[in-house]
Each structure stands twice: as structure tokens, then as C-alpha cells.
Design a protein around this motif. Structure first.
Motif, short mmCIF file in Angstrom:
data_model
loop_
_atom_site.label_atom_id
_atom_site.label_comp_id
_atom_site.label_asym_id
_atom_site.label_seq_id
_atom_site.Cartn_x
_atom_site.Cartn_y
_atom_site.Cartn_z
N SER A 114 0.75 -1.22 0.05
CA SER A 114 -0.14 -0.02 -0.01
C SER A 114 0.74 1.40 0.00
N GLU A 115 1.99 1.25 0.69
CA GLU A 115 2.64 2.45 0.62
C GLU A 115 3.59 2.44 -0.66
N ARG A 116 4.00 1.19 -1.49
CA ARG A 116 4.45 1.51 -2.69
C ARG A 116 3.34 2.18 -3.78
N ASN A 117 2.08 1.70 -3.36
CA ASN A 117 1.03 2.38 -4.33
C ASN A 117 0.69 3.98 -4.16
N GLN A 118 0.98 4.30 -2.98
CA GLN A 118 0.80 5.57 -2.44
C GLN A 118 1.90 6.33 -3.49
N ALA A 119 3.09 6.04 -3.24
CA ALA A 119 4.21 6.67 -4.01
C ALA A 119 3.82 6.71 -5.59
N MET A 120 3.44 5.40 -6.12
CA MET A 120 3.29 5.37 -7.34
C MET A 120 2.12 6.35 -7.96
N LEU A 121 1.21 6.28 -6.92
CA LEU A 121 -0.18 7.00 -7.15
C LEU A 121 0.24 8.54 -7.20
N ALA A 122 1.09 9.01 -6.51
CA ALA A 122 1.59 10.61 -6.49
C ALA A 122 2.35 10.68 -7.81
N LEU A 123 3.31 9.80 -8.07
CA LEU A 123 3.98 10.13 -9.31
C LEU A 123 2.84 10.26 -10.53
N ALA A 124 2.08 9.16 -10.80
CA ALA A 124 1.02 9.36 -11.82
C ALA A 124 0.50 10.48 -11.75
N ARG A 125 -0.17 11.13 -10.62
CA ARG A 125 -0.69 12.37 -10.61
C ARG A 125 0.07 13.49 -11.20
N VAL A 126 1.39 13.54 -10.36
CA VAL A 126 2.17 14.61 -11.04
C VAL A 126 2.48 14.69 -12.52
N ALA A 127 2.79 13.32 -13.12
CA ALA A 127 2.80 13.10 -14.59
C ALA A 127 1.79 13.63 -15.55
N LEU A 128 0.66 13.80 -14.78
CA LEU A 128 -0.52 14.34 -15.48
C LEU A 128 -0.16 15.86 -15.90
N ALA A 129 0.33 16.62 -14.88
CA ALA A 129 0.68 17.96 -15.10
C ALA A 129 2.28 18.36 -15.51
N HIS A 130 3.22 17.37 -15.08
CA HIS A 130 4.66 17.33 -15.34
C HIS A 130 5.15 16.18 -15.64
N PRO A 131 4.74 15.64 -17.04
CA PRO A 131 5.28 14.28 -17.49
C PRO A 131 7.00 14.42 -17.46
N ASP A 132 7.49 15.77 -17.79
CA ASP A 132 9.13 15.76 -18.08
C ASP A 132 9.72 15.31 -16.64
N ALA A 133 9.21 16.08 -15.67
CA ALA A 133 9.76 15.88 -14.20
C ALA A 133 9.70 14.04 -14.06
N VAL A 134 8.67 13.55 -14.36
CA VAL A 134 8.50 12.17 -13.85
C VAL A 134 9.51 11.33 -14.81
N ALA A 135 9.49 11.87 -16.13
CA ALA A 135 10.48 11.03 -17.01
C ALA A 135 11.92 10.60 -16.45
N ASP A 136 12.33 11.86 -15.62
CA ASP A 136 13.67 11.71 -15.25
C ASP A 136 13.70 10.56 -14.08
N VAL A 137 12.72 9.96 -13.66
CA VAL A 137 12.83 8.88 -12.55
C VAL A 137 12.22 7.61 -13.39
#
Length: 887
Positions: free
Chosen positions: A38-61
């Protein structure tokens, strides 16, 4: 290591204010490999939501995200793929090094993960098709090995091919033989998926599968109606491209031409329509069935049957005459005219005598394995002592004091009984000390919620049938969060007509038994977030206040039919592996059903959503919305269905949004009322778009939309009708429709004809650079504003006869390759045809040009101007080339 609360905070903030979290992306990515799922999913969910507005930032990870594609938990895998999809939309190059692990998810055991991986690959393939094809080819080679494995492995493998066929149909085509080998699988899952995969290939590259026409024909008698439809659809696509490949196997079409399933009939007959011109003998043997199909309907099936019979008349008049006569229809001269008369409804085909007999009602009830004796008893109807409404439950229960039930160990049982159907249910549980009732039926004021919850957990995890029966139980607050309700048997948990007068908290609950909760009432908040129902979940006629089933998983048949949700309701992200039933459901608050995954039918027939419903991003096998009533907007944007969408009787007071939907089969419906706009922008309908009596109070927008065959027969569009860049692969019919605003056909393409007889446009008609490879008909209509067809190309014949153009009309630099008729048309303002090319002939007989006609420098191979009039102007032919004469 950051706290779990910090992870949840990041995930929440990323959803609401992603700009405030973007700088934390590296820190969040570092938490994606935590031990707790569940903690892994919270982290991944946060990245998915950021990627909606800032895909370039998430592409770096990216590496951290890609690692989670192989996570042990499906939700984490899904959110990892979702994150990569959002990166791919803007930065496909950044994923080139990860294509192989992404493609590897095509073999995932969970359908939502497979589909999301396909979405990622599809996004990258737009700019890098070869790289994606290479990655998919490697994965499919491994999946092909599993096609001969155990049933579950075969099902997963064939489902992987289905997703791949949407992304790289050419690669899937190289495995045709292996997929065809699953056409006779003992299990319907592999048969369905194999047929769907090759159908997708057939609609994109029919030559790649044409040699397997006989195998598809063999699927036309499959016991599963969806398999039959997919096979017929594939044969239709193959026949359009290569009639000679289908003609030799047409003998196998007998049953399919009159199949009980409308879509199967349509596609089978459509294949015969494509074959009849070159191979009439292959079609003549089906003349009897075609006449029967002509009478069966619905309209779009009757239409293609009529077209096929009409074409057959030219090659084998006797076959059609005999078929009509054998059906009891008198043929007076021309059988083609008789077919047309049946199609119009002027002539009827007598019913066969054996059609009236049918099966008895009892046979219908007992037929098939889906009907149980219990459902037959339940059909008698319930006699309910208490019929509470939300918010007023406590005073309405009427306990029935019956003889005490004696338990097996000799103790006295609870006296609660309840009439259900034709049976009296008696409580099997022990009385509380000093009470006539058990812990579950005693008045709420006499018991402690925590104590009752503990007793409930113990009871629901006990083996045996009667132990788990809690019909009519009464609870205050109940908290079953994170519990696992399962025993060593399959006896159901029976909570029918139970009352929860407080909150029902079941977050992350797992129910391993069948759940019977018909008539359940919850007055407080219901929370089933991320819950799992491993078997049947029956909530028919249940009543809830505010309720959340978000991201829950329903692995058996699920029923909320006849239910009532009095508050805000969400099923967002829920997954249903079987049918999801919401027939007759009422949702009084805001309703969010976005991003559902339904592997069978999502049935919302006769449902009511008083404040609208959100179904964005939902994926289902079929969607049924007929007779649904929606008080606000119905947002179904980005819907994906592998089968049909049914909308007859749908009433939406706000907007109906189907933009970017992908519908593998058809949209069908009649008597549809939309109080706002109807938005179909960029939708893809692989089958037919068939609506009758459509009323849209606002605009109808279908910019960039694609469909096979379109038929809108009768209706009103109160605002604009915008079909810019629309593409119809087959005929487009817009008959007797009144458009209150502008009608825009700019750069639209109608590959097999356009018909708009009796259609009126109160605004402008803009068809600049229209492409009409088929016949074009805009007859007996009216355009109040300006008409613009400049630089359009009409490759075949057409007609504007009888149409009234009340504003200026321009056909400048337009090409009319075949015969074009303006007979009895009326132009009230200036009509301009300068430099137009009439390459065969044009007919202006009885045409009225009130302000004259400009035909300067036009090319007219042959022109007919009999009784043509120009009231207040002239017909200017200066510089025109009159090659074949004018009369």
C-alpha cells in the motif's frame, strides 16, 4: 525513510496541486520499492498524478517507475503503467529504452494492467512504430508458447494478443495460425480473445487474415454470441477488401444470416453484400434467409439485407422472386420494388406459423445454468415488513415474534423471523442474555457497536450455512476495514435487509464468500474503498447514503440493480471481471464511475443519476444506458468498449460527452433526448453509429470522429452540427433532421455515400473541401444561411434536387466526376459555380436561380437547363467549356 502519512500527503497534494509536489518527485521515486504494497502504491499514485501536469519531471525517474511494472500487486503495476502513459503522451522518446519491460506487461494476468501497457505502447508507436513493433514481437513469441498451456494461461495469452492487435496488428498477423488454433478451445475466454485479436487485424489489414476466412466462418455457430459477432465482423472486413476470399465459405452463413444477435446478422449480411457483385451464386443460396432478415429488423439490418437483395436482383432475379414468394409475399413484376416496399414498411412478410409457438415461460426459467431454484422462488416477490428510507430507519423495523428457534445444543434461539418470498426465515442465532433477540437483532440502543462488530467478524468467518445468515440484522457503526471474510466453504454471507444505522467502514475488506445483501440499508457513510469481492456480490434494492466503492475489485457477478444512493457516490477505478449490474439504480448525489474496468456488460438500463454521472476512461465489454435518466451531464469521455453501446430512451438534461471514445462495435438507440451538447469529438466507432429520433438541445460535435456506417433518422439538433474532418467508411445517413445552427462538413470524408434527404439547416452549411468518394445526396432539404462547397470533390453521382438554398451558395472550383442533379432546387441568393468541373453531366431542370447563377469558366460535359429560371439575374456561362452540349 519517510512516513506513511507523508506518502499519503504527497498523493493527495499531487491530485489537487501537483505544482507543489513536482520538486519532490525524486524523493517520491525513492519510496516506490518499500516493503509494504500500500505504501508503494501511494508513492506510485503520487507520481502518476504529477505526471499528468509535469510528465517531464517524472520522465527523469523512469527507471524507478519501470521497476514497478513487475510488482507483485496489480494496483501498483497499473499505476506504474499509467504513469508511463502520461509520460509517453509528451515525451515518447524518453521511453524508448523501456519498451521491452512495458511490452512484457501484455502477458500480465490482470486485464487493466495489460490494457494500460497497451496504451503506453500505442502512444509511443505514433512516433516510433518500428521500435514498438520489435518489442511487441519479442513478447508475443513468448505468449504464443502459452497458447497451448492450461486454460488460465491460454486465456491470459490470447488476451495479450488482443491488446497487441490494437498497437501492432501487423505483428499479431504473423501469429494467425496459432490464434486460429484457439477457435475451437473448450473455454470461451481463449476463443473470444483469439477471435477479437484477429478481428482487430481484419479491420486494419484484411489481406493478412483473408486466408483464414473459413476459420472465421466456422465461428458463426459458436455458442457465445460475442464470438459469433466478432467472426462475422472479421468476415465483413475481409469481404470488403477481397470478396473472392469469402465467397467460397458463404455456404456456412445459413444460421448467421438470421442469428438471434442483431450485430451478428448485420455483419454476416454485410459480408454477403460485398460478395454479391462478383459472386452472386454464393449469395443466391441465402435469398430465403435474407428475406427473413429483411423482415426481422432492426432498421440497420433490414437496410443492408435490402441492399444485398437489390444487388442480387440484377444477377439472379429468379432467386429473389422465389424467396419472396416462398415467404408469402406477392411479387408484382419487379422483385426489387417488392424488396424496397418491405424495407419502407409498405409490405409485410407474413410470420412463420412455428414462430408463434416459442418456448414456454417455465422452459425459459429453467433453461441454462445461470438460473437457480432460489431465483425462481425469489421471482414470486418479497413480503417486506419494514421498508425504510435513508435517514429514518430506527423507528420502522417491525420485528415478528415467532416461536423461538431451538438451537442444536438445546439453547433457545432468537425470536426474529422475516417473510421472504414464499418462505419464513427464522434467525438461527443464540439469544442475548435477558433478551428474546440475538446480538444481531437486538435493538441498537441495547448493545455496544464494537462488541457487535467483533461478534459479526467471528460469525462471518465461521464455517456452515446457517451461521452466516443474518437477515434483517440491526447495527450501529460497523468497521470491518482490512478484514478477510472467508471460510472453508462456499455458503453465502446473508445480510439481506440488514440495517446499518451508522457508518459501514469496509476499506480494504476482502470477502471470499458469496455476498447476499439485497435490501441492505446504510444510513451513514459506506466505505468499500479498495475492497475485494471474490465471488457474487448482490446488493439489489440496497439503500445507501454517501457511498464509495472506489478501486474495489468485484470478481463475480455484481448487482446493484434497483438500489438507491442518496448521497455522493463513487465507483471510480473499480474493476468488475463479470457483469456489473446497475439496472434501475437511482443515484441522488454526484456520481463518479470513472476509469471502471468491466470485462462483461456495464448495465445501467433504466438507471437515474439526478446530478449527472461521470464514466470517463471506463473500459467495458458493453455499455447499456437505455432508458436511463441523467439529471446533469453524462461524461463518458475516453470510454473503451469491445462490444456495443446501447442508448435507447436515454434522457440527459445536461451534456452527453463521448469524446475520444473507442467502440469496437456499434452505438445504437432511439428516442434519445440530450438537454445540452452531444460531444463525439475524436471518437472511434469501428461498427455502426445508429440513432433514431435524436433530440439535442445544444450542439452536436463530432470533429475528427470516425465510424463505419452512420444513420441518424429523424431528430432535432438545436445548435450547431459540427462534423469537420469526420470520416465514414460506409454510408452516412442524416435523414429528416432539423439543425438549428450551422452544419459544418469541412474536410469531412464519406467513403461510400452521404444521404441527407429532408434535412434542414437554419444556419450556414460549410462543406469546404469535402471529400465524397460515394454518392452524395442532399435532397428536399433547406439551408437558411450560406452554403459553401468550394473545392470539394464528388467522385460519384449525387443530387441536391428539391433543396432550397436561401442564402448565397458557392460551388467554386468543385469537381463533379459523375452525374449531378439540381433538379427543382431553389437558389434565393447568388449561386456560384465558377471554375467548377461537371465531368459527366449536370441537371438544372426546373431549377430557380432568383439572383442568377455564376458558371463562368466552368467545364460542363453535358448540361440540362430545361425550364431553368433566373428571376432577378442571369445565368452567366462566360468562358465556360460546354464540351457535350447544353439543352
Amino acid at each position: 525513510m519517510v512516513s506513511e502519512q507523508q506518502l499519503e500527503s504527497w498523493a493527495t497534494a499531487a491530485d489537487e496541486t501537483p505544482d507543489e509536489v513536482v520538486d519532490e518527485v525524486p524523493a517520491i521515486a525513492a519510496e516506490t520499492d518499500r516493503a509494504d504494497a500500500s505504501e508503494r502504491n501511494q508513492a506510485m499514485l503520487a507520481l502518476a498524478r504529477v505526471a499528468l501536469a509535469h510528465p517531464d519531471a517524472v520522465a527523469d525517474v523512469r527507471p524507478a517507475v519501470v521497476d514497478r511494472l513487475s510488482d507483485a500487486h496489480e494496483v501498483v503495476r497499473h499505476n506504474a503503467a499509467l504513469t508511463l502513459e502520461r509520460v509517453a503522451s509528451d515525451h515518447p522518446d524518453r521511453l524508448l529504452g523501456a519498451l521491452h519491460p512495458i511490452a512484457g506487461r501484455l502477458g500480465d494476468t490482470e486485464s487493466d494492467v495489460r490494457n494500460k501497457a497497451g496504451d503506453v505502447l500505442e502512444a509511443v508507436a505514433e512516433t516510433h512504430p518500428e521500435a514498438v513493433a520489435d518489442a511487441v514481437e519479442t513478447v508475443l513469441a513468448d505468449l504464443a508458447v502459452d497458447l497451448d498451456d492450461e486454460p488460465e494461461a491460454r486465456n491470459t495469452a490470447t488476451a495479450g494478443f488482443v491488446v497487441a492487435a490494437k498497437v501492432t496488428p501487423g505483428v499479431v498477423a504473423t501469429h494467425c495460425d496459432a490464434l486460429v488454433g484457439r477457435f475451437d478451445d473448450d473455454h470461451v475466454g481463449p476463443r473470444y480473445h483469439a477471435t477479437l485479436a484477429l478481428k482487430r487485424v481484419a479491420t486494419r489489414d484484411p489481406d493478412a487474415v483473408s486466408e483464414h476466412a473459413a476459420a472465421f466462418a466456422g465461428q458463426l455457430d459458436d455458442e457465445d454470441e460475442d464470438v459469433r459477432e466478432l467472426a462475422a465482423h472479421a468476415l465483413s472486413a475481409i469481404a470488403d477488401a477481397d470478396p473472392g476470399a469469402v465467397a467460397p465459405v458463404a455456404d456456412a452463413f445459413d444460421q448467421a444470416v438470421t442469428d438471434d444477435h442483431d450485430e451478428t446478422r448485420y455483419y454476416t449480411i454485410d459480408a454477403l453484400r460485398a460478395v454479391v457483385a462478383d459472386h452472386p451464386d454464393a449469395v443466391a443460396s441465402h435469398a430465403d434467409e435474407l428475406v427473413e432478415a429483411l423482415a426481422l429488423g432492426p432498421d440497420y439490418v433490414s437496410e443492408v439485407a435490402a441492399d444485398t437483395l437489390t444487388d442480387l436482383v440484377g444477377a439472379d432475379r429468379e432467386a429473389v422472386t422465389t424467396a419472396l414468394t416462398d415467404a408469402g409475399v406477392a411479387v408484382d413484376g419487379d422483385p426489387g420494388s417488392t424488396v424496397a416496399s418491405i424495407r419502407r414498411g409498405d409490405t409485410t412478410v407474413p410470420a412463420h406459423e412455428d414462430d408463434a409457438d416459442g418456448d414456454s415461460a417455465l422452459e425459459d426459467v429453467l433453461d441454462g445454468s445461470r438460473t437457480s431454484i432460489e431465483s425462481v422462488i425469489g421471482a414470486v416477490g418479497e413480503v417486506i415488513d419494514d421498508d425504510p428510507s435513508v435517514g429514518d430507519v430506527s423507528a420502522t423495523a417491525d420485528y415478528v415474534a415467532d416461536e423461538a428457534v431451538t438451537l442444536e445444543d438445546g439453547r433457545d434461539g432468537c425470536v426474529y423471523t422475516r417473510e421472504i418470498g414464499i418462505k419464513t426465515w427464522k434467525c438461527p442465532h443464540e439469544r442475548r442474555e435477558g433478551s428474546e433477540f440475538c446480538t444481531f437483532h437486538a435493538p441498537i440502543s441495547e448493545k455496544d457497536d464494537e462488541v457487535v462488530t467483533e461478534a459479526l467478524l467471528e460469525t462471518l468467518t465461521s464455517e456452515g450455512r446457517r451461521k452466516k445468515e443474518l437477515v434483517g440484522a440491526r447495527f450501529g457503526d460497523v468497521d470491518l476495514s482490512f478484514a478477510i471474510l472467508g471460510t472453508g466453504d462456499n455458503f453465502p454471507i446473508d445480510l439481506r435487509h440488514a440495517h446499518v444505522e451508522g457508518d459501514l467502514s469496509c476499506r480494504r475488506l476482502t470477502v471470499s464468500q458469496p455476498l447476499k445483501a439485497e435490501g441492505l440499508t446504510v444510513t451513514g457513510r459506506t466505505d468499500f474503498e479498495i475492497a475485494t469481492f471474490e465471488m457474487l456480490a448482490d446488493f439489489e434494492d440496497a439503500v445507501f447514503g454517501a457511498a464509495s466503492f472506489g478501486e474495489s475489485t468485484f470478481e463475480g457477478n455484481t448487482y446493484f440493480d434497483g438500489g438507491r444512493f442518496a448521497g455522493e457516490t463513487t465507483f471510480s477505478g473499480a474493476r468488475f471481471t463479470e457483469k456489473a449490474g446497475f439496472e434501475g439504480t437511482t443515484v441522488e448525489g454526484a456520481a463518479s464511475f470513472g476509469k471502471l474496468t468491466v470485462e462483461d456488460t456495464l448495465d445501467m438500463t433504466d438507471a437515474t443519476f439526478e446530478q449527472g454521472v461521470k464514466l470517463t476512461g471506463t473500459k467495458a465489454r458493453r455499455l447499456h444506458l437505455h432508458d436511463a435518466t441523467i439529471g446533469g451531464d453524462c461524461n463518458v469521455r475516453s470510454l473503451t468498449t469491445t462490444q456495443s453501446v446501447r442508448v435507447s430512451g436515454l434522457a440527459v438534461s445536461g451534456d452527453f460527452i463521448l469524446g475520444k471514445a473507442t467502440i469496437e462495435s456499434s452505438i445504437q438507440g432511439d428516442e434519445i433526448r440530450i438537454g445540452g451538447d452531444f460531444d463525439l469529438t475524436s471518437a472511434r466507432v469501428r461498427g455502426n453509429f445508429l440513432l433514431e429520433e435524436l433530440q439535442v438541445d445544444g450542439d452536436l460535435t463530432a470533429v475528427g470522429t470516425q465510424a463505419r456506417r452512420v444513420s441518424v433518422d429523424g431528430g432535432v439538433v438545436g445548435g450547431d452540427c459540427d462534423l469537420q474532418a469526420f470520416r465514414a467508411q460506409d454510408i452516412f445517413r442524416l435523414m429528416n433532421v432539423d439543425i438549428g445552427g450551422d452544419f459544418d462538413l469541412h474536410k469531412a470524408t464519406f467513403e461510400n455515400g452521404f444521404q441527407a434527404a429532408g434535412t434542414s439547416v437554419d444556419g450556414d452549411l460549410n462543406a469546404f473541401r469535402l471529400s465524397a468518394p460515394g454518392n452524395f445526396l442532399f435532397a428536399n432539404g433547406a439551408v437558411e444561411g450560406e452554403t459553401e462547397f468550394s473545392e470539394s470533390v464528388f467522385e460519384r453521382g449525387g443530387s441536391f434536387s428539391g433543396t432550397a438554398f436561401r442564402g448565397p451558395a458557392s460551388f467554386t472550383r468543385t469537381t463533379f466526376a459523375r452525374v449531378m442533379s439540381f433538379e427543382e432546387a431553389t437558389f434565393r441568393a447568388q449561386a456560384t459555380f465558377s471554375t467548377a468541373e461537371f465531368e459527366e453531366s449536370v441537371d438544372f431542370t426546373d431549377t430557380t436561380f432568383s439572383r442568377g447563377a455564376d458558371l463562368r469558366w466552368a467545364t460542363i460535359e453535358r448540361g440540362e437547363f430545361t425550364r431553368t429560371t433566373a428571376d432577378d439575374g442571369v445565368i452567366d456561362l462566360s468562358g465556360a467549356r460546354l464540351a457535350g452540349g447544353v439543352s
